[in-house]
Structure formats: C-alpha cells, structure tokens
Design an enzyme around this catalytic site. Structure first.
Site, PDB file in Angstrom:
ATOM      1  N   LYS A 143       0.700  -1.239  -0.007  1.00 48.88           N
ATOM      2  CA  LYS A 143      -0.097  -0.034   0.066  1.00 48.88           C
ATOM      3  C   LYS A 143       0.955   1.162  -0.077  1.00 48.88           C
ATOM      4  CE  LYS A 143      -1.949   2.751   2.845  1.00 48.88           C
ATOM      5  NZ  LYS A 143      -1.745   4.074   2.135  1.00 48.88           N
ATOM      6  N   GLU A 201      10.032  15.603  15.099  1.00 40.94           N
ATOM      7  CA  GLU A 201      10.405  15.488  13.545  1.00 40.94           C
ATOM      8  C   GLU A 201       9.446  16.575  12.990  1.00 40.94           C
ATOM      9  OE1 GLU A 201       9.156  12.197  11.536  1.00 40.94           O
ATOM     10  OE2 GLU A 201      11.221  12.083  10.546  1.00 40.94           O
ATOM     11  N   GLY A 217       7.083   4.783   8.109  1.00 41.25           N
ATOM     12  CA  GLY A 217       6.068   5.920   8.143  1.00 41.25           C
ATOM     13  C   GLY A 217       6.526   6.626   9.556  1.00 41.25           C
ATOM     14  N   GLU A 221      10.045   0.828  10.178  1.00 42.72           N
ATOM     15  CA  GLU A 221      11.031   2.155   9.949  1.00 42.72           C
ATOM     16  C   GLU A 221      10.419   3.327  10.263  1.00 42.72           C
ATOM     17  OE1 GLU A 221      14.283   1.385   9.201  1.00 42.72           O
ATOM     18  OE2 GLU A 221      13.865  -0.763   8.791  1.00 42.72           O
ATOM     19  N   GLU A 232       4.247   7.671  15.318  1.00 43.17           N
ATOM     20  CA  GLU A 232       3.122   7.555  16.016  1.00 43.17           C
ATOM     21  C   GLU A 232       2.261   6.590  15.268  1.00 43.17           C
ATOM     22  OE1 GLU A 232       1.840   8.641  18.939  1.00 43.17           O
ATOM     23  OE2 GLU A 232       3.985   9.219  18.970  1.00 43.17           O
ATOM     24  N   THR A 233       2.175   6.467  13.771  1.00 45.03           N
ATOM     25  CA  THR A 233       1.566   5.474  12.997  1.00 45.03           C
ATOM     26  C   THR A 233       2.156   4.244  13.675  1.00 45.03           C
ATOM     27  OG1 THR A 233       1.551   7.103  11.552  1.00 45.03           O
ATOM     28  CG2 THR A 233       0.665   5.031  10.922  1.00 45.03           C
ATOM     29  N   CYS A 290      13.909  10.724   6.138  1.00 45.01           N
ATOM     30  CA  CYS A 290      13.831  10.282   7.595  1.00 45.01           C
ATOM     31  C   CYS A 290      15.095  10.292   8.305  1.00 45.01           C
ATOM     32  CB  CYS A 290      13.483   8.638   7.608  1.00 45.01           C
ATOM     33  SG  CYS A 290      14.424   7.871   6.406  1.00 45.01           S
TER      34      CYS A 290
HETATM   35  P1  NAD Z   1       2.746   8.197   7.772  1.00 43.39           P
HETATM   36  O1  NAD Z   1       2.765   7.350   9.110  1.00 43.39           O
HETATM   37  O2  NAD Z   1       1.700   9.150   7.870  1.00 43.39           O
HETATM   38  O3  NAD Z   1       1.841   7.245   6.747  1.00 43.39           O
HETATM   39  C1  NAD Z   1       2.765   6.086   6.252  1.00 43.39           C
HETATM   40  C2  NAD Z   1       1.805   4.954   5.666  1.00 43.39           C
HETATM   41  O4  NAD Z   1       1.054   4.676   6.386  1.00 43.39           O
HETATM   42  C3  NAD Z   1       0.862   5.682   4.533  1.00 43.39           C
HETATM   43  O5  NAD Z   1       0.742   4.781   3.424  1.00 43.39           O
HETATM   44  C4  NAD Z   1      -0.378   6.052   5.206  1.00 43.39           C
HETATM   45  O6  NAD Z   1      -1.297   5.914   4.412  1.00 43.39           O
HETATM   46  C5  NAD Z   1      -0.360   4.671   6.093  1.00 43.39           C
HETATM   47  N1  NAD Z   1      -1.334   4.784   7.282  1.00 43.39           N
HETATM   48  C6  NAD Z   1      -1.488   5.928   7.902  1.00 43.39           C
HETATM   49  N2  NAD Z   1      -2.155   5.471   8.997  1.00 43.39           N
HETATM   50  C7  NAD Z   1      -2.222   4.441   9.195  1.00 43.39           C
HETATM   51  C8  NAD Z   1      -2.639   3.766  10.323  1.00 43.39           C
HETATM   52  N3  NAD Z   1      -3.314   3.886  11.367  1.00 43.39           N
HETATM   53  N4  NAD Z   1      -2.499   2.083  10.126  1.00 43.39           N
HETATM   54  C9  NAD Z   1      -1.584   1.727   9.025  1.00 43.39           C
HETATM   55  N5  NAD Z   1      -1.341   2.419   8.026  1.00 43.39           N
HETATM   56  C10 NAD Z   1      -1.356   3.698   8.247  1.00 43.39           C
HETATM   57  O7  NAD Z   1       4.022   8.633   7.373  1.00 43.39           O
HETATM   58  P2  NAD Z   1       4.133   9.471   6.137  1.00 43.39           P
HETATM   59  O8  NAD Z   1       3.719  10.934   6.385  1.00 43.39           O
HETATM   60  O9  NAD Z   1       3.589   9.167   4.679  1.00 43.39           O
HETATM   61  O10 NAD Z   1       5.913   9.551   6.110  1.00 43.39           O
HETATM   62  C11 NAD Z   1       6.589  10.292   6.849  1.00 43.39           C
HETATM   63  C12 NAD Z   1       7.327   9.609   7.805  1.00 43.39           C
HETATM   64  O11 NAD Z   1       7.894   8.551   7.490  1.00 43.39           O
HETATM   65  C13 NAD Z   1       8.326  10.213   8.552  1.00 43.39           C
HETATM   66  O12 NAD Z   1       8.271  10.339   9.904  1.00 43.39           O
HETATM   67  C14 NAD Z   1       9.497   9.827   8.281  1.00 43.39           C
HETATM   68  O13 NAD Z   1      10.630  10.149   9.127  1.00 43.39           O
HETATM   69  C15 NAD Z   1       9.355   8.333   8.163  1.00 43.39           C
HETATM   70  N6  NAD Z   1      10.134   7.423   7.219  1.00 43.39           N
HETATM   71  C16 NAD Z   1      11.110   6.655   7.655  1.00 43.39           C
HETATM   72  C17 NAD Z   1      11.968   6.068   7.029  1.00 43.39           C
HETATM   73  C18 NAD Z   1      12.879   4.888   7.729  1.00 43.39           C
HETATM   74  O14 NAD Z   1      13.552   4.259   7.002  1.00 43.39           O
HETATM   75  N7  NAD Z   1      13.060   4.847   8.914  1.00 43.39           N
HETATM   76  C19 NAD Z   1      12.248   6.127   5.714  1.00 43.39           C
HETATM   77  C20 NAD Z   1      11.170   7.200   4.852  1.00 43.39           C
HETATM   78  C21 NAD Z   1      10.550   7.896   5.643  1.00 43.39           C
END
Ligand code: NAD
Ligand code: MN
Length: 493
Positions: free
Chosen positions: A177, A387, A230, A252, A233-234, A286
C-alpha cells in the site's frame, strides 16, 4: 502522455476498480494540478488482495520456485525498470515535487536494490547444529508468508523497492500500500513485476485511505507480516494492532538525526555535507540531519559559510535543471513546517535564514518552503526534539566531545547521525557511543544496497537494504531427526 490518467487497483495480476467504484485524485504538489485518478480501495478490496497473495503463496508457485529462478526474475524486474528509467523519474517528480536529481538517485537505487536481492536470494542458508549422538538437526529458512507492506510518500519508489525486493527474494507474496499522495510509481512497479514473469497474485498493489484500510490490513488474519515505514506515531498504532494476530512486524520510523561538526573537521566538506544532509529531498528525509551541533571554536566561521551557501539553494520547479529543492508534499504539510518555525521563535530560537514561503509568481501555485536555519536553540526545545520533516535545521553550539554525545543522544529517536572530524580515533569513538542505527563519518550519504538501514529507540526496529533484511522475511524451521540404529523407547513401555 507518460503516465496514465487513471490507476485501478492491481490485484492478482489484473487491474480492477474498487468494489464501490470510488476514486481519488492525485496531484502534482508543485502545481496543484490533478495528474491522475486512482482507485480507492475498500476493506472488501483488501480482502481480495490478501486472498490473491495467500493463494499465490499457498500454491507454492513462488515460495517453492528455486531461489536462483526468483533471482533471475528480480534481475528481469531491474532490467525493465532500467528501460523505463526516464518514465519513472518523470512520474516520481510529477507526483512528489522532488527534483529530477533526487528522483534519479532514488530510482537508480531502487533498481540496484532489486539487483542486490536478485543475487542475495540464493544466499539464504540454514545450518546444522550440535545435538546429542544419534540425532541430527538442520534448519531451513522459509518465507514468512503474505506480507502487508505500507510505505510513505517521501521516497515513493525507493521505499517500495526496499520492501518488495527482499520479500520476493525470500519467497513471500505481497500486498503493497503506497501513500495516497504518491501512488503512481508503485503501480508502474507492479506492472513491471508482471511483465518480468512474476506469477499473478505475488505482487498486489492497493491504494486508499491509510486510516481506513491501513488498520484493516494490520489486523487482517490473512497477513503474516507487516513491514511499515512512516511516522513514529503511526508505528505505535501498528504495533498495538498487530498484537491481535501476533504478526511479525518491522518498523522504519521517524528521526531527528544529529549532525556533529568538530573543530578539527574539513570545514568546506562539513558545510557542504551538512547542507545536503538537511535540504536534500526538501528536508523530507527520515535520516535528515536536522539537529546541527557545531563546535564553539569554529562556530562563527562555519555558520558564515553555511548561511551563505543556504542562501544559494535554489527552490523552484523540480523539473528545472539547477534547482536544489522542489515542493513539499502538501498544503497541510507546508503549514506544519511553518507552524514549527513559529514555535521555534516562541521558544526563543532565531531564524537565521528562510523561515517562510518563498515569494514570487512561480510560488503562487504549489506548496513551497524556503530552506530554513534556526539558531539560538537548546536541545530540549520542541523544535529540537520533534520531527519536522521539512527543510528546517536547528543549530546548537557545543564545547566538547562528551557534552555533544550526551546531547546527540537526548532524543526519543535513533535513526541517523553524522560526525565531521579528521581525527580517526574521535570519529569511531563517537560512532560507538551514538545510539542510532546509522552513523555517517565525513559523509553526507549512507544508504546503499547492502548497508543496513534502520533505527534504534523510537525510530523503529528491523533493518532494510541489507542481507539481514532477508531473514526478517523468513521463519527458521528446525528439523530434528533421530538417526540412531536402535529405535528409541523413552517411556520404556
Ligand atoms: P505516515 O505514518 O503518515 O504514513 C505512512 C503510511 O501509513 C501511508 O501509506 C499511510 O497511508 C499509512 N497509514 C496511515 N495511518 C495508518 C494506520 N493507522 N495504520 C496503517 N497504515 C496507516 O508517514 P508519512 O507521512 O507517509 O511519511 C513520513 C514519515 O515516514 C516520517 O516520519 C519519516 O521519518 C518516516 N520515514 C522513515 C523511513 C525509515 O526508513 N526509517 C524512511 C522514510 C520515511
Ligand atoms: Mn503523515
């Protein structure tokens, strides 16, 4: 026309509309123009995707295929991606607002990830173990099963590759997804997987509301493992929900990575690397090095050069050559970034550069933010602890090694970090004490196929990009046989 006008879901090797026919629009964040419509999956569609992935797994077509053959198919995926390199770059820039240079680097890495795991597929090994006489034990690595893979919008195709390539190499099947902001390249990848000869149902892609179908995927009994990238918090929500079915989970998550500049560094290299470390990908990384610690003895000289170069960063049309920073992903994200800058000022910080939406006709449409440098910051301020995920760096002065290590570690996160020094001993002394998954020494970059990437603390757990990632897509089966010449009769009856 290099992208389609409409992307249905990709389930069991076929394009299908969502069960209730709903769609959403995906836009270009640099122009706010609608670039395509995308099917909006329902829970029923999730069920179908999981059923397809489950059937492909259970049929044995994929998990029982020889690893060498799976490897060949992964190489074929990489070849087809190379052929369509320009289309991928175009789609990624159009859908995410990142610059062409950033997109090129990420697409290239996505291709190399498939090549890396193509070769790695046959390295999965079991072992034999010391057991009592008359017994023999070997272990086998078996694919964990159906994987629900949920990814963010900041590196759309690269994140898909980091997840799909090792899962396929290990013999798993996938329901991917992508983020709703950036779905296009994930669908392009799914199509290529099919063209390469990956059996139907092995790679399924669905799009829809993350807060509706995301949790449904996490709780779905047909999914064995969740691999998520992501926000922290998620990630916490996912870990809670995954407990109901005891899913395997890798997370991650976010970061607030320290960038430590010692007085014995090559100042020019440190200035360039620190600038790139925060403003690459418009700060939406990230591992963005968003806390800049500069030694007091070189603070003035370093900052003068850093601010001068920050003022030469070009923000603008991400397709244009020479532009360093494109758009941010959305209006709401732009507002979050701006509200953090206002908060910084309320907390006593001082905007040394940027701190606002750039002015001019070319910024009337789209979501923009200037590269922003905030001084007079203390590590316990919210802008130093949370962040921001945008082009905002907070700067702090430090006195000695001990003090900066402590401050660097005073954070809930532990993803990236960087150290700038010519003293070899110091570099590795500091590296050993930073509580983070990645330490860059005199380097602005760290992610290559083969290098483990992932977090300590609340930046998550599990590693991507590496050989060990394969293990995270497997279970270990231990087979114990009795091989003695006399049959065993342990009850002696
Ligand atoms: P996000 O947590 O808002 O969303 C990530 C994904 O999760 C999306 O596909 C979203 O639709 C889905 N999602 C949202 N709520 C959900 C739930 N309750 N259950 C399951 N899925 C859900 O993250 P974002 O805003 O898309 O991305 C930014 C974040 O990602 C930043 O915090 C960044 O640091 C992190 N990130 C981490 C890495 C790593 O390798 N550690 C790499 C890239 C980005
Ligand atoms: Mn988000």
């Amino acid at each position: 026309m290099r992208i389609k006008q409409h992307y249905p879901l990709f389930i069991n090797g076929q394009y299908v509309e969502s069960s209730n026919g709903e769609v959403f629009e995906t836009i270009n964040p640099a122009t706010e123009e609608v670039i395509a419509t995308v099917a909006k999956a329902t829970k029923e569609d999730v069920d179908h995707a999981v059923e397809a992935a489950r059937a492909a797994f259970e049929s044995g077509k994929w998990p029982k295929m020889t690893a060498a053959k799976r490897g060949r198919l992964l190489n074929q995926i990489a070849n087809l991606m190379r052929e369509r390199f320009d289309d991928f770059v175009y789609a990624e820039v159009l859908n995410s607002g990142k610059t062409v240079d950033a997109a090129k680097g990420q697409i290239l890495q996505a291709i190399e990830d498939f090549e890396f795991y193509a070769a790695a597929a046959i390295t999965l090994q079991g072992d034999t173990n010391q057991v009592p006489n008359g017994f023999f034990n070997y272990t086998v690595k078996e694919p964990v099963g159906v994987c629900g893979q949920i990814i963010p919008w900041n590196y759309p195709l690269m994140m898909a590759a980091w997840k799909v390539a090792p899962a396929l190499a290990a013999g798993c099947t996938v329901v991917l997804k992508p983020a709703s902001y950036t779905p296009i390249t994930a669908y392009m990848l799914a199509e290529i997987c099919q063209e390469a000869g990956v059996p139907d149902g092995v790679v399924n892609v669905i799009t829809g509301s993350g807060s509706e179908i995301g949790p449904y995927m996490i709780e779905h009994p047909g999914i064995d493992k969740v691999a998520f990238t992501g926000e922290t918090e998620t990630g916490k929500d996912i870990m809670r929900r995954a407990s109901g079915t005891l899913k395997r989970v890798t997370l991650e998550l976010g970061g607030k990575s320290p960038n430590i500049v010692f007085d014995d560094c090559d100042i020019e290299a440190a200035v360039n690397g620190s600038l790139y470390g925060i403003f690459y990908n418009t700060g939406q990384s990230c591992e963005a090095r968003s806390r800049l610690f500069v030694h007091e003895a070189i603070y003035d000289e370093f900052m003068e050069k850093f601010l001068e170069k920050a003022s030469r960063i070009r923000v603008g049309n991400p397709f244009e050559k020479g532009v360093h920073m494109g758009a941010v992903i959305s209006r709401s994200h732009q507002q979050v970034i701006d509200s953090y800058v206002k908060l910084a000022v309320e907390e006593g910080g001082e905007v040394l550069y940027g701190g606002k939406i750039p002015e001019g006709e070319e910024f009337e449409k789209g979501y923009w933010y200037m590269p922003t440098v905030i001084g007079n910051v203390k590590n316990d301020m919210r802008v130093a602890q949370e962040e921001i995920f945008g082009p905002v760096v907070v700067v702090m002065k430090f006195r000695d090694e001990e003090e900066v290590i402590q401050q660097a570690n005073e954070t809930i996160f532990g993803l990236g970090s960087a150290v700038w020094t010519k003293d070899h001993g110091r570099a590795h002394r500091v590296a050993s004490r930073i509580r983070a998954g990645i330490v860059m020494v005199n380097s602005p970059i760290s992610a290559f196929p083969g290098t483990p990437f992932g977090g300590y603390k609340q930046s998550g757990f599990g590693r991507e990009l590496a050989l060990e990632t394969l293990n995270l897509y497997t279970e270990t089966k231990s087979v114990v046989s009795y091989i003695g010449s006399k049959p065993l009769n342990l009850f002696g009856i």
